[in-house]
Design a protein around this motif. Sequence first.
Motif, PDB file in Angstrom:
ATOM      1  N   LEU B  28       6.429  88.891  55.213  1.00 35.95           N
ATOM      2  CA  LEU B  28       6.969  90.218  55.518  1.00 35.95           C
ATOM      3  C   LEU B  28       8.016  90.133  56.627  1.00 35.95           C
ATOM      4  N   LYS B  29       7.722  89.317  57.639  1.00 32.95           N
ATOM      5  CA  LYS B  29       8.676  89.150  58.746  1.00 32.95           C
ATOM      6  C   LYS B  29      10.001  88.600  58.226  1.00 32.95           C
ATOM      7  N   GLN B  31      11.255  89.053  55.486  1.00 30.21           N
ATOM      8  CA  GLN B  31      11.987  90.125  54.782  1.00 30.21           C
ATOM      9  C   GLN B  31      12.513  91.185  55.747  1.00 30.21           C
ATOM     10  N   VAL B  33      10.617  93.130  57.767  1.00 31.63           N
ATOM     11  CA  VAL B  33       9.701  94.264  57.976  1.00 31.63           C
ATOM     12  C   VAL B  33       9.214  94.254  59.431  1.00 31.63           C
ATOM     13  N   ARG B  49       3.730 103.185  60.404  1.00 28.52           N
ATOM     14  CA  ARG B  49       3.888 102.938  58.966  1.00 28.52           C
ATOM     15  C   ARG B  49       4.955 103.836  58.361  1.00 28.52           C
ATOM     16  N   GLY B  52       8.033 102.232  57.792  1.00 26.05           N
ATOM     17  CA  GLY B  52       7.971 101.041  56.950  1.00 26.05           C
ATOM     18  C   GLY B  52       7.406  99.825  57.646  1.00 26.05           C
ATOM     19  N   ALA B  53       6.882 100.020  58.849  1.00 27.02           N
ATOM     20  CA  ALA B  53       6.315  98.879  59.574  1.00 27.02           C
ATOM     21  C   ALA B  53       4.952  98.509  59.007  1.00 27.02           C
ATOM     22  N   VAL B  54       4.599  97.264  59.225  1.00 24.18           N
ATOM     23  CA  VAL B  54       3.243  96.803  58.966  1.00 24.18           C
ATOM     24  C   VAL B  54       2.496  96.899  60.285  1.00 24.18           C
TER      25      VAL B  54
END
Lengths: 383, 383
Positions: B28-29, B31, B33, B49, B52-54
Amino acid sequence: MELIKELPEVFEEFAEQRQKSFMAMKGLKDQGVPVVGAYCTYFPAEIARAMGAVTVGLCSVSDETIPDAEKDLPKNLCPLIKSSYGFAKTDKCPFFYFSDVVVGETTCDGKKKMYEYMSDFKDVFVMELPNTQSEMALQLWKSELIRFKKYLEKKFDVEITDEAVSEAVKEENKVRKAMKELYHVMTLDPAPIKGGDLFKVLYGSGFKFDRKAIPAEIEAMREKIEKEYEEGKRLDKMPRILITGCPIGGATEKVIRAVEDNGGVVVAFENCNGAKSFDKLVDEENPDVYDALARRYLNIGCSVMTPNPNRLDLLDRLIDEFKVDGVVEMTLQACHTYNVESLSIRKFVNEKKGIPYINVETDYSQADIGQLNTRIAAFIEML
Amino acid sequence: MELIKELPEVFEEFAEQRQKSFMAMKGLKDQGVPVVGAYCTYFPAEIARAMGAVTVGLCSVSDETIPDAEKDLPKNLCPLIKSSYGFAKTDKCPFFYFSDVVVGETTCDGKKKMYEYMSDFKDVFVMELPNTQSEMALQLWKSELIRFKKYLEKKFDVEITDEAVSEAVKEENKVRKAMKELYHVMTLDPAPIKGGDLFKVLYGSGFKFDRKAIPAEIEAMREKIEKEYEEGKRLDKMPRILITGCPIGGATEKVIRAVEDNGGVVVAFENCNGAKSFDKLVDEENPDVYDALARRYLNIGCSVMTPNPNRLDLLDRLIDEFKVDGVVEMTLQACHTYNVESLSIRKFVNEKKGIPYINVETDYSQADIGQLNTRIAAFIEML
């Protein structure tokens, strides 16, 4: 006002003030004066005094009642909280007995939860002290001050006017100024008196209920100290110590003695009974007296605040003004906020102020006096 | 959705979810995110969230890094705080490493002061959680939620719309509902599965970053459990235990094992990874989404609140619904709020609910497993 008695006698009178005021309080109660008890420097006493109440610091400085407290509270809790609760529960504190209401604050985890149990057998008013000194936190705290005022008005069926609060503010500001000028005699080098004697006055003055009478008495004392100093009455030159950390008094005065029995002199107390209580005045020019009170009390540099820049600011000034050679921090066992903060205090003192620092963690027992003396003697010898 | 794998295999997958998600997070990082790390159930994940954060729970459940933490923090501090700080400082937590920002709250004395030091080497955003659940406290907390939103918008150069937050609320509410329905299988008597297996799912689900995928998976699991129960697959009848107290997970799962290795079954977890996290939804009908979030999170019944009626309310319901025979409270050493509150929990469980209660105070070491087993075995035998 001229001080007729000799200084040692006056210091002893202050040392005995707490005991003596048990009877004074009974007299006031018999006259129908309301009594508001409290534990903490955050307590905005002016609001209670504005309705003619007497305010008093409740018993919390001896280990006598800790075993009783430990029946309800965890053993691993700071002795101040256990002592407070123990005195309350066993009804061994005359001030607690006479208090119509006890005021607590959500200062630390242990205290805020302990007050829940104290409420089972006493009228306890808990004020929500925020964790920060932000603008929103200030608004919350101010609303708590007003909630306290309304509570008192209802409970005692009185009106507390802003004027009366302003009067109480002016009165207490005079006390603060007098105390501050008094402890500033310790900027003299060599020091004029022992820190232990100064502490008796700082601590004992909290148990003088006639607040109006204090400034003149304290000023006379200061003048006498300064006059005698001019005449050559002063201590030998010795390492100058500042004490910081948890509230000091009663059992923990062993730390003051450990300094002064081992060749040092305590020239400044940053703790709750010292500069922390007297350094800042309430702003008398602020037209909103609750705003003024809220700002003054919220800005106290206690480790319960995060971050806590005002403690560093005060330490910074005290170390310079009092020409401090070394800092002794006294932390109580299981007091998380002071114990965690001690690392940053050490760094500040060592790195920013360039002087030595020692932390002594202790409780209310006298079992560690030997160890305290050894460590502090070694610290002072190094200065 | 039909669950094709066998239940034991699925439970193990959840148990390994945390480890597995290290790589998922790296993906994810890569990409781009954003990653927001947190430690506490009070963390309003929906706000992060919404951009769009995890969000991820940071490492805090093993004693591996405690010696490193004790170089800066007092030994006498709760292991969760020391572990959190130790993992952060030694950079041994992949989630911490990947986090663009770490969010803390002023929950307890130890944590709020620890975050000051963590801020020296990481971007830490500390939210002021109040000490009470009053209306003014709610306003303070709501303003903190909005301050957090603005912080994220500035840091990540994004706009976080109310609509996006509402969407995140709906998504997480679905997770909460699914989890709640899942753990309600334990109201069946005899119990369908072991509490240890349920816990793997409760805990592991926090490390599934695709929140949208969770409800269907959890529902399928619940259906499978219920179907197999109908078919006669169930545990023997045995004493039904509720676990309450400090956050449980990692090292402290020893308490779950001590119950289930000694003839009991844990039918309910009131702790942070259990009902406390899933019981209450965010009100989707409230037109002010920050007000809705503030109310939902502030009302969590954690012992840091004073008073803390919502914990008793939740315990009350869980004990009845899950037909609980005995309550085991797990408190971490030096966690003042839970340790002080344990007396009132004991009284509530014994006197109001009429069932036995035991408090086990522990840390992250495995040194007390023998003692834990002895005490809990004796407790269960008595039921």
